[in-house]
Design a protein around this motif. Structure first.
Motif, PDB file in Angstrom:
ATOM      1  N   PHE A  45     -25.431   3.185 -14.528  1.00 59.41           N
ATOM      2  CA  PHE A  45     -24.949   5.000 -14.280  1.00 59.41           C
ATOM      3  C   PHE A  45     -24.664   5.120 -13.088  1.00 59.41           C
ATOM      4  CE2 PHE A  45     -27.798   3.583 -18.277  1.00 59.41           C
ATOM      5  CZ  PHE A  45     -26.327   3.293 -19.010  1.00 59.41           C
ATOM      6  N   ARG A  46     -23.717   6.529 -12.769  1.00 61.30           N
ATOM      7  CA  ARG A  46     -23.637   6.812 -11.782  1.00 61.30           C
ATOM      8  C   ARG A  46     -24.292   8.337 -11.362  1.00 61.30           C
ATOM      9  NH1 ARG A  46     -19.275   6.243 -14.776  1.00 61.30           N
ATOM     10  NH2 ARG A  46     -19.045   8.775 -15.596  1.00 61.30           N
ATOM     11  N   HIS A  47     -24.930   9.100 -12.739  1.00 61.84           N
ATOM     12  CA  HIS A  47     -25.814   9.593 -12.858  1.00 61.84           C
ATOM     13  C   HIS A  47     -26.725   9.958 -13.535  1.00 61.84           C
ATOM     14  CE1 HIS A  47     -25.716  15.144 -11.856  1.00 61.84           C
ATOM     15  NE2 HIS A  47     -27.484  13.997 -12.128  1.00 61.84           N
ATOM     16  N   ALA A  48     -27.917   9.711 -14.274  1.00 60.00           N
ATOM     17  CA  ALA A  48     -28.668   9.963 -14.539  1.00 60.00           C
ATOM     18  C   ALA A  48     -29.895  11.465 -14.856  1.00 60.00           C
ATOM     19  CB  ALA A  48     -29.548   9.184 -14.901  1.00 60.00           C
ATOM     20  N   VAL A  49     -29.668  11.950 -16.080  1.00 61.50           N
ATOM     21  CA  VAL A  49     -30.173  12.908 -15.820  1.00 61.50           C
ATOM     22  C   VAL A  49     -31.288  13.546 -17.135  1.00 61.50           C
ATOM     23  CG1 VAL A  49     -30.069  16.195 -16.863  1.00 61.50           C
ATOM     24  CG2 VAL A  49     -27.466  14.865 -15.443  1.00 61.50           C
ATOM     25  N   ASP A 106     -18.202  19.223 -18.020  1.00 61.75           N
ATOM     26  CA  ASP A 106     -17.082  18.641 -19.828  1.00 61.75           C
ATOM     27  C   ASP A 106     -16.953  17.116 -18.420  1.00 61.75           C
ATOM     28  OD1 ASP A 106     -17.285  21.136 -19.725  1.00 61.75           O
ATOM     29  OD2 ASP A 106     -14.757  20.928 -20.990  1.00 61.75           O
ATOM     30  N   ASN A 107     -17.734  16.382 -19.588  1.00 60.38           N
ATOM     31  CA  ASN A 107     -17.488  14.740 -19.333  1.00 60.38           C
ATOM     32  C   ASN A 107     -18.054  14.384 -18.076  1.00 60.38           C
ATOM     33  OD1 ASN A 107     -16.413  14.362 -21.948  1.00 60.38           O
ATOM     34  ND2 ASN A 107     -14.792  15.473 -21.255  1.00 60.38           N
ATOM     35  N   SER A 108     -19.390  14.665 -17.838  1.00 64.58           N
ATOM     36  CA  SER A 108     -19.320  14.679 -16.074  1.00 64.58           C
ATOM     37  C   SER A 108     -20.843  13.380 -16.264  1.00 64.58           C
ATOM     38  CB  SER A 108     -19.072  15.577 -15.170  1.00 64.58           C
ATOM     39  OG  SER A 108     -20.478  16.231 -15.843  1.00 64.58           O
ATOM     40  N   ILE A 109     -21.301  12.891 -17.249  1.00 61.01           N
ATOM     41  CA  ILE A 109     -22.730  12.619 -16.695  1.00 61.01           C
ATOM     42  C   ILE A 109     -22.450  11.701 -17.868  1.00 61.01           C
ATOM     43  CG2 ILE A 109     -25.006  13.063 -17.439  1.00 61.01           C
ATOM     44  CD1 ILE A 109     -23.975  15.091 -15.314  1.00 61.01           C
ATOM     45  N   ASP A 110     -23.182  10.285 -17.452  1.00 62.72           N
ATOM     46  CA  ASP A 110     -23.018   9.269 -17.989  1.00 62.72           C
ATOM     47  C   ASP A 110     -24.426   8.297 -18.407  1.00 62.72           C
ATOM     48  OD1 ASP A 110     -23.500   8.569 -14.968  1.00 62.72           O
ATOM     49  OD2 ASP A 110     -22.329   6.707 -15.027  1.00 62.72           O
ATOM     50  N   LEU A 111     -25.467   9.065 -18.404  1.00 62.34           N
ATOM     51  CA  LEU A 111     -26.600   9.064 -19.301  1.00 62.34           C
ATOM     52  C   LEU A 111     -27.495  10.529 -19.154  1.00 62.34           C
ATOM     53  CD1 LEU A 111     -28.735   7.394 -19.580  1.00 62.34           C
ATOM     54  CD2 LEU A 111     -29.909   6.511 -17.880  1.00 62.34           C
ATOM     55  N   PHE A 112     -27.786  10.507 -20.339  1.00 58.95           N
ATOM     56  CA  PHE A 112     -28.946  11.997 -20.737  1.00 58.95           C
ATOM     57  C   PHE A 112     -30.066  11.039 -20.869  1.00 58.95           C
ATOM     58  CE2 PHE A 112     -25.020  14.584 -20.685  1.00 58.95           C
ATOM     59  CZ  PHE A 112     -26.368  16.086 -19.277  1.00 58.95           C
ATOM     60  N   THR A 113     -31.433  11.452 -20.716  1.00 57.46           N
ATOM     61  CA  THR A 113     -32.093  11.416 -21.533  1.00 57.46           C
ATOM     62  C   THR A 113     -32.820  12.458 -22.054  1.00 57.46           C
ATOM     63  OG1 THR A 113     -33.747  11.237 -19.584  1.00 57.46           O
ATOM     64  CG2 THR A 113     -33.020   8.829 -20.342  1.00 57.46           C
ATOM     65  N   ALA A 132     -22.841  16.904 -25.379  1.00 58.62           N
ATOM     66  CA  ALA A 132     -21.596  16.193 -26.119  1.00 58.62           C
ATOM     67  C   ALA A 132     -20.544  16.861 -25.347  1.00 58.62           C
ATOM     68  CB  ALA A 132     -21.626  16.528 -27.795  1.00 58.62           C
ATOM     69  N   ARG A 133     -20.675  18.022 -25.102  1.00 58.34           N
ATOM     70  CA  ARG A 133     -19.252  18.181 -24.104  1.00 58.34           C
ATOM     71  C   ARG A 133     -19.601  17.887 -22.568  1.00 58.34           C
ATOM     72  NH1 ARG A 133     -19.465  21.755 -19.765  1.00 58.34           N
ATOM     73  NH2 ARG A 133     -21.962  22.037 -20.116  1.00 58.34           N
ATOM     74  N   THR A 134     -21.229  17.480 -22.190  1.00 54.56           N
ATOM     75  CA  THR A 134     -21.272  17.375 -21.061  1.00 54.56           C
ATOM     76  C   THR A 134     -21.014  15.698 -20.464  1.00 54.56           C
ATOM     77  OG1 THR A 134     -23.905  17.235 -21.703  1.00 54.56           O
ATOM     78  CG2 THR A 134     -22.269  19.613 -20.326  1.00 54.56           C
ATOM     79  N   LEU A 135     -21.164  14.939 -22.191  1.00 53.23           N
ATOM     80  CA  LEU A 135     -21.428  13.034 -21.646  1.00 53.23           C
ATOM     81  C   LEU A 135     -20.318  12.819 -21.955  1.00 53.23           C
ATOM     82  CD1 LEU A 135     -24.087  10.840 -22.122  1.00 53.23           C
ATOM     83  CD2 LEU A 135     -23.086  10.355 -24.806  1.00 53.23           C
ATOM     84  N   SER A 136     -20.255  11.988 -20.985  1.00 48.00           N
ATOM     85  CA  SER A 136     -18.848  10.795 -20.462  1.00 48.00           C
ATOM     86  C   SER A 136     -18.625  10.425 -21.842  1.00 48.00           C
ATOM     87  CB  SER A 136     -19.008  10.371 -19.447  1.00 48.00           C
ATOM     88  OG  SER A 136     -20.109   8.829 -19.323  1.00 48.00           O
ATOM     89  N   ASP A 137     -17.408  10.445 -21.863  1.00 45.29           N
ATOM     90  CA  ASP A 137     -16.846   9.566 -23.002  1.00 45.29           C
ATOM     91  C   ASP A 137     -17.573   8.112 -23.202  1.00 45.29           C
ATOM     92  OD1 ASP A 137     -15.557  11.173 -23.922  1.00 45.29           O
ATOM     93  OD2 ASP A 137     -13.329  10.091 -22.530  1.00 45.29           O
ATOM     94  N   ASP A 138     -17.861   6.765 -21.809  1.00 48.11           N
ATOM     95  CA  ASP A 138     -18.913   6.189 -22.503  1.00 48.11           C
ATOM     96  C   ASP A 138     -20.170   6.310 -21.627  1.00 48.11           C
ATOM     97  OD1 ASP A 138     -18.369   7.035 -19.633  1.00 48.11           O
ATOM     98  OD2 ASP A 138     -17.775   4.570 -18.751  1.00 48.11           O
TER      99      ASP A 138
END
Length: 253
Positions: A45-49, A106-113, A132-138
């Motif tokens: 992933f690019r960015h994990a939060v 919006d749609n900027s984070i590609d992994l949340f835990t 849902a707002r900040t998670l990227s589509d993939d």
């Protein structure tokens, strides 16, 4: 960690060091790492939060799967502990942030835990909307749920001829309720799945985690043996929501 600034007070209490909470909980810690690694195998992933990640317990693991890792935590005290815990990993960003008010585009984070947070959220709808707002589509969300429908509770309800409640169950003591302590609830996983769907999120995979959580077992069974069994049980018991924790791998609809 708590969702509101008012309810973060417990984690800012100098007598409450979340780092020390994990003393003697190696089995639980490793069980959660097994689940996360199973979900993330072969992914990058690019960015994990890590939301509500306390002192950064899981951030070092996430570094193996992401170019950038951010610890998003509502307690300043926990972030201060994280500064020391992560001193050899200055690349891990630390942000004072609430899960219902994420400071990401919006749609900027590609992994949340979001691990060990749901038990403080009787109604996680605002948090799910922000995810849902900040998670990227993939992108992916790994969500841990404190599970009221675990095996022992299901047996108890069956014996008493009662149905499992659909709504969260407050498991605080009466003393803590009177003192207005931070909420501490267990959820029905089926209800959480519906809440996620309402926010535009769907569960792709499920794991049953910490299946052998028992002080008695930990005293007599070597930890490597427990973890070997745990590794097998996580996918095997997933559909039955057997363990005290349920892990969901979540994507946008």
């Amino acid at each position: 960690m708590p969702r509101t600034k008012k309810k973060a007070d417990q984690y800012n209490d100098p007598s409450h060091n979340y780092l020390h909470y994990w003393d003697g909980r190696d089995y639980e810690n490793e069980s959660e790492r097994i689940a996360i690694k199973r979900f993330l195998q072969g992914k990058h992933f690019r960015h994990a939060v890590d939301i509500g990640g306390g002192y950064g317990r899981l951030c070092l693991l996430l570094e193996q799967y992401a170019d950038k890792v951010t610890l998003a935590e509502p307690s300043q005290q926990q972030l201060d502990i994280a500064k020391e815990f992560l001193k050899d990993h200055p690349e891990v960003d630390r942000k004072l942030m609430q899960a219902d008010d994420l400071k990401f585009a919006d749609n900027s984070i590609d992994l949340f835990t979001m691990i060990r947070v749901m038990h403080h959220l009787p109604d996680p709808s605002p948090e799910f909307a922000e995810l849902a707002r900040t998670l990227s589509d993939d992108g992916y969300l790994i969500l841990e749920v404190a599970n009221y429908a675990h095996g022992r509770n299901r047996l108890k309800h069956f014996v008493r001829g009662k149905k499992l409640p659909e709504q969260p169950v407050d498991i605080r003591s009466e003393v803590n309720k009177k003192q207005d302590e931070i909420p501490f609830v267990n959820h029905n996983p089926k209800t959480v799945i519906k809440q996620l769907a309402h926010a535009g999120l769907r569960v792709e995979k499920t794991l049953s985690v910490s299946n052998l959580r028992s002080p008695g077992l930990k005293k007599v069974v070597p930890r490597p043996v427990m973890l070997a069994v745990e590794n097998v049980l996580q996918p095997t018991l997933a559909k039955s929501y057997f363990g005290p924790s349920v892990f969901f791998l979540v994507k946008k609809v």
